[in-house]
Write an enzyme that holds these catalytic residues in place. Structure first.
Site, PDB file in Angstrom:
ATOM      1  CE  LYS A  79      -3.743  -2.458   2.284  1.00 27.82           C
ATOM      2  NZ  LYS A  79      -4.334  -2.884   3.578  1.00 27.82           N
ATOM      3  CD  GLN A  96      -3.179  -4.494   6.842  1.00 24.18           C
ATOM      4  OE1 GLN A  96      -3.168  -3.561   6.047  1.00 24.18           O
ATOM      5  NE2 GLN A  96      -3.691  -5.677   6.547  1.00 24.18           N
ATOM      6  CG  ASP A 142      -9.583  -0.205   4.882  1.00 25.85           C
ATOM      7  OD1 ASP A 142      -9.475  -0.530   3.685  1.00 25.85           O
ATOM      8  OD2 ASP A 142      -8.820  -0.627   5.763  1.00 25.85           O
TER       9      ASP A 142
END
Length: 282
Positions: free
Chosen positions: A51, A95, A118
């Site tokens: 990422k 994460q 997200d």
């Protein structure tokens, strides 16, 4: 049979994002993404590195906040609050998974909805279900982008989603319903999975079980999207028996090279979207 090439499409999207980043920089805005990584899970470390690299390639600012697994929930929430207030960070990603002593729901809810690239915050999930503009989770959003690229009209199609997670299955259902598909969602308690997949025009699976979907479980001409990621004998494979199912499918995603690259491409798109919205709301 045609391959739904996520790798190729993701590169196209990254080029588009790069141009948008350049335009924003002319206005003095550098889109910024912060990632919080807790612990030393190898898979998580790999995803975070990918990422960060993707951000740098398109000219975005990216920072990773790494913490030991022993971090307290209070300390983690304090970091999130700091990032929420930072005007130079437009997107914040936690994460997953987090250590067991940390309440994942509480942490995800602490992320400012306008920085929730997200798409996991209940605010964004609620707006998604209502068909309102929101940040949608990157993996299902990437699947929808593949359908768009290959001119696959979902209106009226029977779609079977296998997997009901908050990250993939449930938001996938919402996006499909918003596209006027008829959606059947299956999970670990589904009694006869094949009965559902056999009648579907589109099968989307993401549960993490190799060869879960076999050729006898799909009808001729079905569109098959494999979100699963598994390691078998050192090789990365999906949840679909690709070799045999591909002989019956009209379209199918490979693993790797299908949905995976699209997830990161959609993260970049969501971060650009966040930067633009925050610019408008200043």
């Amino acid at each position: 049979m045609k391959i739904l090439d996520g790798k190729k499409l993701s590169e196209k999207i990254k080029e588009e994002v790069k141009k948008e980043v350049e335009e924003l920089k002319k206005e003095g805005i550098v889109p910024g993404l912060a990632v919080i990584l807790v612990g030393k899970d190898p898979a998580s470390q790999t995803y975070v590195r990918m990422k960060k690299n993707a951000c740098e390639k398109v000219g975005m600012y990216s920072v990773v906040h790494e913490f030991p697994e022993s971090i307290t929930e209070t300390e983690l929430l304090s970091t999130i609050e700091m990032i929420n207030k930072n005007p130079n960070i437009h997107g914040l990603l936690i994460q997953l998974p987090l250590p067991k002593h940390i309440d994942t729901t509480k942490v995800l809810e602490a992320v400012a909805p306008q920085k929730d690239v997200d798409g996991f915050h209940p605010y964004n999930m609620g707006r998604l279900v209502e068909g309102l503009d929101s940040f949608a989770p990157c993996t299902p959003l990437g699947v929808m982008e593949l359908f768009k690229e290959y001119n696959i009209d979902l209106k009226g199609k029977d779609v079977c989603v296998v997997g009901a997670s908050n990250i993939v299955g449930k938001p996938m259902w919402a996006l499909l319903v918003n596209a006027w598909a008829t959606v059947d969602i299956c999970h670990i308690e589904t009694r006869d999975l094949a009965a559902h997949t056999k009648r579907a025009d589109v099968v989307i699976v993401g549960v993490g079980k190799p060869d879960l979907i076999t050729a006898d479980m799909v009808k001729d001409g079905a569109i098959v999207v494999d979100i699963g990621i598994n390691k078998v004998d050192g090789k990365i494979v999906g949840d679909v028996d690709f070799e045999n199912v591909s002989k019956k499918a009209s379209y199918i995603t490979p693993v790797p090279g299908g949905v995976g690259p699209m997830t990161i491409a959609m993260l970049l798109k969501n971060t650009i979207k966040a930067a633009k919205l925050q610019k408008e709301n200043k």
